[in-house]
Design a protein around this motif. Sequence first.
Motif, PDB file in Angstrom:
ATOM      1  N   LEU A  74      27.498  32.099  55.218  1.00 52.36           N
ATOM      2  CA  LEU A  74      28.524  31.483  54.374  1.00 52.36           C
ATOM      3  C   LEU A  74      29.016  32.470  53.323  1.00 52.36           C
ATOM      4  O   LEU A  74      28.261  33.318  52.852  1.00 52.36           O
ATOM      5  CB  LEU A  74      27.957  30.244  53.677  1.00 52.36           C
ATOM      6  N   PRO A  75      30.281  32.375  52.926  1.00 51.94           N
ATOM      7  CA  PRO A  75      30.795  33.262  51.865  1.00 51.94           C
ATOM      8  C   PRO A  75      30.141  32.932  50.532  1.00 51.94           C
ATOM      9  O   PRO A  75      29.845  31.767  50.238  1.00 51.94           O
ATOM     10  CB  PRO A  75      32.300  32.963  51.840  1.00 51.94           C
ATOM     11  N   TRP A  76      29.919  33.949  49.718  1.00 58.90           N
ATOM     12  CA  TRP A  76      29.242  33.788  48.433  1.00 58.90           C
ATOM     13  C   TRP A  76      30.121  33.055  47.432  1.00 58.90           C
ATOM     14  O   TRP A  76      31.349  33.162  47.450  1.00 58.90           O
ATOM     15  CB  TRP A  76      28.854  35.160  47.882  1.00 58.90           C
ATOM     16  N   GLY A  77      29.481  32.318  46.535  1.00 59.81           N
ATOM     17  CA  GLY A  77      30.202  31.576  45.505  1.00 59.81           C
ATOM     18  C   GLY A  77      30.545  32.447  44.314  1.00 59.81           C
ATOM     19  O   GLY A  77      30.089  32.188  43.190  1.00 59.81           O
ATOM     20  N   GLY A  78      31.328  33.479  44.541  1.00 64.69           N
ATOM     21  CA  GLY A  78      31.697  34.438  43.501  1.00 64.69           C
ATOM     22  C   GLY A  78      31.953  35.788  44.130  1.00 64.69           C
ATOM     23  O   GLY A  78      32.855  35.933  44.946  1.00 64.69           O
ATOM     24  N   ALA A  79      31.146  36.790  43.765  1.00 62.07           N
ATOM     25  CA  ALA A  79      31.316  38.124  44.325  1.00 62.07           C
ATOM     26  C   ALA A  79      29.970  38.809  44.460  1.00 62.07           C
ATOM     27  O   ALA A  79      29.087  38.641  43.609  1.00 62.07           O
ATOM     28  CB  ALA A  79      32.242  38.962  43.440  1.00 62.07           C
ATOM     29  N   VAL A  80      29.823  39.590  45.536  1.00 64.85           N
ATOM     30  CA  VAL A  80      28.626  40.406  45.774  1.00 64.85           C
ATOM     31  C   VAL A  80      29.080  41.862  45.809  1.00 64.85           C
ATOM     32  O   VAL A  80      29.826  42.265  46.699  1.00 64.85           O
ATOM     33  CB  VAL A  80      27.931  40.025  47.098  1.00 64.85           C
ATOM     34  N   VAL A  81      28.654  42.629  44.820  1.00 66.28           N
ATOM     35  CA  VAL A  81      29.106  44.023  44.668  1.00 66.28           C
ATOM     36  C   VAL A  81      27.905  44.891  44.299  1.00 66.28           C
ATOM     37  O   VAL A  81      26.829  44.379  43.998  1.00 66.28           O
ATOM     38  CB  VAL A  81      30.196  44.138  43.597  1.00 66.28           C
ATOM     39  N   GLU A  82      28.087  46.207  44.311  1.00 69.06           N
ATOM     40  CA  GLU A  82      26.946  47.093  44.089  1.00 69.06           C
ATOM     41  C   GLU A  82      27.118  48.059  42.915  1.00 69.06           C
ATOM     42  O   GLU A  82      26.187  48.286  42.158  1.00 69.06           O
ATOM     43  CB  GLU A  82      26.661  47.897  45.372  1.00 69.06           C
TER      44      GLU A  82
END
Length: 429
Positions: free
Chosen positions: A330-338
């Motif tokens: 499922l797509p994340w509820g916000g953002a996933v970044v590094e």
Amino acid sequence: MQKVLVIGYVWPEPRSSAAGSRMIELLELFCAQGWQVSFACAAALSEHRADLRELGVPEVSIALNCDSFDAYVAELQPDLVLFDRFFTEEQFAWRVERACPTALRVLDTSDQHSLREARQQLLKSAQQACASEAEKHQLTAVQASPEQLFAAMATSDSAQREIAAIYRSDLTLMISEFEMQLLQGQFGVPAALLHHCALMLIPPATACLEFEQRAHFISIGNFRHAPNWDAVLWLKHALWPLIRQRLPQAQLHVYGAYPPPKATALHNTRQGFHVLGWVDDAHRVMSQARVCLAPLRFGAGIKGKLADAMACGTPSVTTAIGSEGMCGELPWGGAVVEDPQTFADASVRLYQDRERWLLAQQRGSAILARRFQRGALGEALIARLQQLDAEREVHRQQNFVGAMLRHHQHKSTQYMSQWIAAKNRATRS
């Protein structure tokens, strides 16, 4: 099963950590079956601990390396004993097996300690190669593959101890699918010894506020947990300055139990960086914030702060380690970044863009509905335990490695503990 004994590594603090919340979830689940549940712990009583007597669970203080525990467990004769993390299994499982050989022995890892430790060491190694403090703050979250993690963990003392405890137990509860896959794929742990049980979330009592009713960013986490402290430092020195450049009036509220002086020293109102420490109702402050920031560069397990954020309708910005084991496909509820710049960009967009924020909130709700259903998770765990109870002898017979480890490892642990107990008795006399 009628009697359950839970041996805690610490007294549960559901308002301080995800581990504390998980323990309360398990205790409530066991009590709901009509089982007689007792909680024993050798740790000192803690400031923010839950009063388990409100659940009808007796609290028993026990001692390490003391034969008094043998008498206690022999009298109790539990049908199931749950060990809270592998340290507790090492200390008490051999005593349980000797006094109650038919009792099911179940290990709850909470999160995989050896995985978290390996990622922390990988980050430290990268930091040691940096020429300056500024360069250290620009390092991204650890992005090691399962093969690289295995190489880092295979020779470590903690991994060998933790996985040995998994083999010695009848069943181990794993909170993260990634950890399940790592144990089976890289370490060869049989699937029959593992059970995936995510957080069984309790919905917050606080109603979700609308986008316009919310303000500020929030970051929350127990300061005694190393990944949380690293996240605060990364926020302070690398991430928050970039966000503040774009949003000069923005405020970041940093909450968490047990803040040390070095953490409160980071408080700076002119920078909008507020270290506020302990809060008695995390759901209340989470529901008032517009965006949750969880820049975890290492760690393991499922992040309670991010589950709470979704439950409170608060979109979040985190790393792949932060979202690990939580959303599946499922797509994340916000953002996933590094990296720092991308983290700051995503945080600002989510804070300013109402439509983006609403979509993130909806995605968070979808993750909760699909992957954190309290009823379904609880029913699956009880069914697995009842099946294991019915097939206990066959199950143990098929786990020869576990029997072998109990024979050798527990003998050495047993003799050391008995030596300490004898020494203590001699000292008192």
